[in-house]
Design an enzyme around this catalytic site. Structure first.
Site, mmCIF file in Angstrom:
data_model
loop_
_atom_site.group_PDB
_atom_site.id
_atom_site.type_symbol
_atom_site.label_atom_id
_atom_site.label_comp_id
_atom_site.label_asym_id
_atom_site.label_seq_id
_atom_site.Cartn_x
_atom_site.Cartn_y
_atom_site.Cartn_z
ATOM 1 N N GLU A 22 -51.047 40.862 9.275
ATOM 2 C CA GLU A 22 -50.957 42.326 9.253
ATOM 3 C C GLU A 22 -52.110 42.929 10.028
ATOM 4 O OE1 GLU A 22 -50.494 43.820 5.276
ATOM 5 O OE2 GLU A 22 -48.800 42.528 4.856
ATOM 6 N N HIS A 36 -46.391 47.598 4.982
ATOM 7 C CA HIS A 36 -47.192 47.452 3.749
ATOM 8 C C HIS A 36 -47.497 48.830 3.122
ATOM 9 C CE1 HIS A 36 -50.366 44.651 1.708
ATOM 10 N NE2 HIS A 36 -49.946 45.588 0.865
#
Ligand code: MLT
Length: 323
Positions: free
Chosen positions: A263, A281
């Site tokens: 990420e 997220h």
């Protein structure tokens, strides 16, 4: 001497108050520069971060003045808890403050998968009106398999119950006669059975040595070709190569991924698939969750720096030297 280092974008009224009371350094992009973080950390008594700052052993060991590491969230996979405990540093966290937001997002993703809402939206905005392309499925009477019946898993189960879904669950730490399982009327069973009978499988486990890469080709092979897979837990729990393969080969119907192994997630073949929903997220990204999370970490950091105790902690409530 500055006292508090904030290495991510953690903002809000309570943070403003903390910054007015203490000497704080706010560096919302510092998580991208671990070497600079390591060089800065010896000067601080507190570090406040979310999930993007990798709070590794060497950073903790360099933080010779650190009394508290405040994790504004619930996942502990980015904090070396053992190293922090060895150094006598309190690790405070917010174990329940974003539970509802993550559970609500999971339900949102469930409905989006069942009714193909994101793809139908893109289709309509591009001028399309093909109603037959978007024949979905109802959730009523379908089986939701929950892997990990903790706070988020059980709240997701309760919300899914209200939509008329049946709940089966796998969690080696929760028994069938526990209050948690009974409250949501979840039938606890093996992981293999959860995968084999569920119409939707939703992950709600933390990432740790026990769960890392827990989902691979073998597990996906057990799922029904009509089943959907959801991950709003941690990307590291899933072998993304295996998931991509079963999606491309239509061995399962689709997936929704809120979290990724890396990420921010790089562009990949997942981005080409219309039966995959990707979001960045955002489970805890609500005004309500962030207000609760920020209030909690600010209160606990202030308490520790003033010689008091943290209310929410993952190891101990006061720095070890003061216990
Ligand atoms: C969490 O672990 O609390 C969530 O993934 C969100 C976050 O860390 O910001």
């Amino acid at each position: 001497m500055p006292e508090i280092l904030i290495s991510e974008n953690i903002i809000g009224e309570e943070m403003d108050k903390l910054r007015a009371r203490f000497d704080c350094v706010f560096e919302p992009l510092l998580w991208k520069e671990p070497d600079r973080l390591r060089a800065m950390i010896p000067n601080f008594r507190a570090l406040i971060a979310r999930n993007q700052t990798q709070i590794t052993r060497d950073i903790i060991e360099a933080g010779t003045q650190l009394e508290v590491i405040a994790r504004a969230g619930v996942g502990m996979d980015n904090v070396d808890l053992e190293a922090a405990s060895r150094a006598g540093i309190v690790v405070s966290w917010t174990p329940e403050q974003n539970t509802n937001s993550v559970a609500e997002l999971t339900i949102g993703l469930l409905i989006c998968l069942a009714r193909m809402i994101p793809d139908a939206d893109a289709h309509t905005k591009a001028g399309g009106w093909d109603r037959w392309k978007y024949m979905g499925v109802e959730l009523l009477g379908k089986t939701l398999g929950i892997v990990g019946l903790g706070r988020i898993g059980s709240l997701t189960a309760a919300k899914a119950r209200a939509l008329g879904m049946e709940i089966v669950a796998y969690d080696p730490y929760v028994s069938g006669d526990s209050l948690r399982a009974m409250e949501v009327r979840a039938r606890m069973t093996s992981l293999e059975e959860v995968l084999a009978i569920s119409d939707f499988v939703s992950l709600h486990v933390p990432e740790n040595d026990e769960t890392r890469d827990m989902f691979g080709a073998e597990q996906f092979a057990l799922m029904k070709p009509t089943a959907y897979f959801l991950n709003a837990a941690r990307g590291g729990v899933v072998r993304e190569d295996a998931l991509l393969r079963v999606l491309q080969q239509k061995q399962i119907a689709g997936a929704a991924l809120e979290v990724r192994k890396q990420e921010p997630a790089p562009l990949s073949e997942f981005n080409q698939l219309t039966n995959v929903i990707l979001v960045p997220h955002i489970g805890a990204q609500t005004h309500e969750a962030q207000r609760r999370v920020v209030t909690t970490v600010c209160r606990d950091v202030e308490a520790i720096l003033q010689g008091g105790e943290a209310k929410y902690f993952a190891n101990f409530s006061k720095p070890k030297g003061r216990l």
